[in-house]
Write an enzyme that holds these catalytic residues in place. Sequence first.
Site, mmCIF file in Angstrom:
data_model
loop_
_atom_site.group_PDB
_atom_site.id
_atom_site.type_symbol
_atom_site.label_atom_id
_atom_site.label_comp_id
_atom_site.label_asym_id
_atom_site.label_seq_id
_atom_site.Cartn_x
_atom_site.Cartn_y
_atom_site.Cartn_z
ATOM 1 N N ASP A 30 14.672 -4.781 -2.630
ATOM 2 C CA ASP A 30 14.076 -5.030 -1.309
ATOM 3 C C ASP A 30 12.552 -5.026 -1.397
ATOM 4 O OD1 ASP A 30 14.804 -2.211 -1.842
ATOM 5 O OD2 ASP A 30 13.594 -1.808 -0.062
ATOM 6 N N ARG A 90 -0.120 -5.498 7.889
ATOM 7 C CA ARG A 90 0.082 -6.109 6.581
ATOM 8 C C ARG A 90 0.188 -7.624 6.723
ATOM 9 N NH1 ARG A 90 4.628 -3.643 2.677
ATOM 10 N NH2 ARG A 90 6.155 -4.491 4.134
ATOM 11 N N GLY A 126 10.560 5.747 11.888
ATOM 12 C CA GLY A 126 9.860 4.478 12.112
ATOM 13 C C GLY A 126 8.354 4.580 11.967
ATOM 14 N N ARG A 154 10.764 0.628 9.731
ATOM 15 C CA ARG A 154 9.515 1.133 10.312
ATOM 16 C C ARG A 154 8.435 0.056 10.304
ATOM 17 N NH1 ARG A 154 6.255 4.799 6.086
ATOM 18 N NH2 ARG A 154 7.019 3.901 4.160
HETATM 19 P P1 AMP Z 1 10.548 1.575 1.211
HETATM 20 O O1 AMP Z 1 10.896 2.728 0.350
HETATM 21 O O2 AMP Z 1 9.267 1.718 1.966
HETATM 22 O O3 AMP Z 1 10.663 0.264 0.517
HETATM 23 O O4 AMP Z 1 11.658 1.551 2.363
HETATM 24 C C1 AMP Z 1 13.028 1.433 2.107
HETATM 25 C C2 AMP Z 1 13.773 1.334 3.422
HETATM 26 O O5 AMP Z 1 13.625 2.529 4.173
HETATM 27 C C3 AMP Z 1 13.300 0.204 4.337
HETATM 28 O O6 AMP Z 1 14.422 -0.303 5.003
HETATM 29 C C4 AMP Z 1 12.389 0.914 5.283
HETATM 30 O O7 AMP Z 1 12.272 0.226 6.487
HETATM 31 C C5 AMP Z 1 13.086 2.243 5.452
HETATM 32 N N1 AMP Z 1 12.141 3.312 5.843
HETATM 33 C C6 AMP Z 1 11.189 3.901 5.072
HETATM 34 N N2 AMP Z 1 10.520 4.848 5.768
HETATM 35 C C7 AMP Z 1 11.063 4.862 7.009
HETATM 36 C C8 AMP Z 1 10.804 5.615 8.201
HETATM 37 N N3 AMP Z 1 9.850 6.545 8.258
HETATM 38 N N4 AMP Z 1 11.558 5.337 9.291
HETATM 39 C C9 AMP Z 1 12.527 4.401 9.261
HETATM 40 N N5 AMP Z 1 12.812 3.666 8.183
HETATM 41 C C10 AMP Z 1 12.102 3.887 7.059
HETATM 42 MG MG MG Z 2 10.395 -1.556 0.981
#
Ligand code: AMP
Ligand code: MG
Length: 492
Positions: A258, A182, A132, A99
């Site tokens: 990540d 960001r 996304g 996203r």
């Molecule tokens: P995060 O927990 O924000 O570090 O995200 C972990 C993974 O989930 C990353 O690959 C993000 O891009 C994906 N992700 C989180 N929220 C979304 C969303 N709403 N749509 C698509 N991918 C997401």
């Molecule tokens: Mg992340």
Amino acid sequence: MTTSSEPAASHAGWHFDNSYARLPEVFCTRVNPTPVAKPRLVLFNRPLAQSLGLDPATFADPDAAVIFTGNQIPPGAEPIAQAYAGHQYGNLTRLGDGRAILLGEQLTPAGERFDIQLKGSGPTPYSRSGDGRAALGPMLREYLISEAMHALGIPTTRSLAVASTGEPVFRGEPLPGAVLTRIAASHIRVGTFEFFAAIGDTDSLRVLANHTILRHFPDRVNSEHPALGLLEEITERQASLIAHWMRVGFVHGVMNTDNMALSGETIDYGPCAFVDAYDPAAVFSSIDRHGRYAFGQQPHIAAWNLARLAEALLPVLHPEPETALARANELLESFEGRFRRHWLAAMRGKLGLFSEEADDASLVEELLRWMQRARADYTHTFRNLRRNTFAKPAPPTDDAFSAWHRRWTERLARQPQSPTEVARRMDAHNPAVIPRNHVVEAALAAAAGNNLAPMERMLTALAAPYDEAGQPAELLNPPPPGTPACRTFCGT
Ligand code: AMP
Ligand code: MG
């Protein structure tokens, strides 16, 4: 995907050079942000824009919001989604920007290079089942906390803008959607290396290592084994970063690999928070049921993440596999010592110590044990120490505290610095104001009702966190008794 991009400056000050987009095809996918219905600028960071070489006046126009939702691509940008993997709560998964879209790398007037990324800008090939998108509340939260961290002197990604989309996102209920712009030294993560290690692509690992060294550790380029230098630099930066977090009581909340940037910046503000009462077991994330990412666990988790990085890097660390393994182990074992050194230096600062004595760590730990027992507010206790008193509503002092206080006073007497110098040192290490959870939540609730005033007030206060004068009482003081514990959610 090579398109050589001649950096071209635009009237707004955009000056892109997109080195990541020029890397081999497996590194990323070209994808544009998905335009939104009704772009509107909610927050804009003028000083940051200026330091990036952008002309803030150009963005004063309400129409400029189209840049910050991705409806319009700035000149010279080459939007991509980056590929990466990551250990999430211990399990390796293929991820990628699901996203977020990297517009490109802005070259600043000072000669620096920063990623300009839109977060919440629509689906990408890495979105899996996600939409996304991002909701306004969490994007405002990231803006607020990342800018607070920056003002605290802690390496962090920064926030240039939040723009609302005029479209709902569904998170169990419809919420207003938003995009965060960001700014990061880069978005290269431990998980980026894990991605190539997992698919056995050693050539790409080498390309990524070289790219990272050139970008973040140029001094190491000509060393005999640059990837070893890379691992050492990252180990050192993470040790320093986590010591900073511990100094101010910051809990990241989701230290998956990540979410660990090789630049040494704090990245990905999800379920993060600052501790009020000192508690190494403090957890704020609603999904961290076992306390994997608890406040006091952070140094151990950083070391765990670095071990995953070292494993991924093994094939490129050294031509001799046994030497590679031995050197990697040495570096990993050095983390604890490095962290302790940074941590002790920070804690000496918090206690106003200039000199070093063998018992200093035990002096600090005795105070921390007392704070934990007394459920004393971390920020408030340190800030009030130099006044030799505890202002209400901190817990009353007791015999244990008095004994510690005597020990500390005697320790201070064994160094030549004056009380004024001691106080100045303490003030430089102990924030007066932090983004207190209950105040953040109230500001976000007001923003959801279109009242941005509390958010603006907080941003102003947190821009000078070590200054006490004129700061709002609700940020200076611990939460009033009975304030519910903060829970933040990963479904951001
Ligand atoms: P995060 O927990 O924000 O570090 O995200 C972990 C993974 O989930 C990353 O690959 C993000 O891009 C994906 N992700 C989180 N929220 C979304 C969303 N709403 N749509 C698509 N991918 C997401
Ligand atoms: Mg992340």
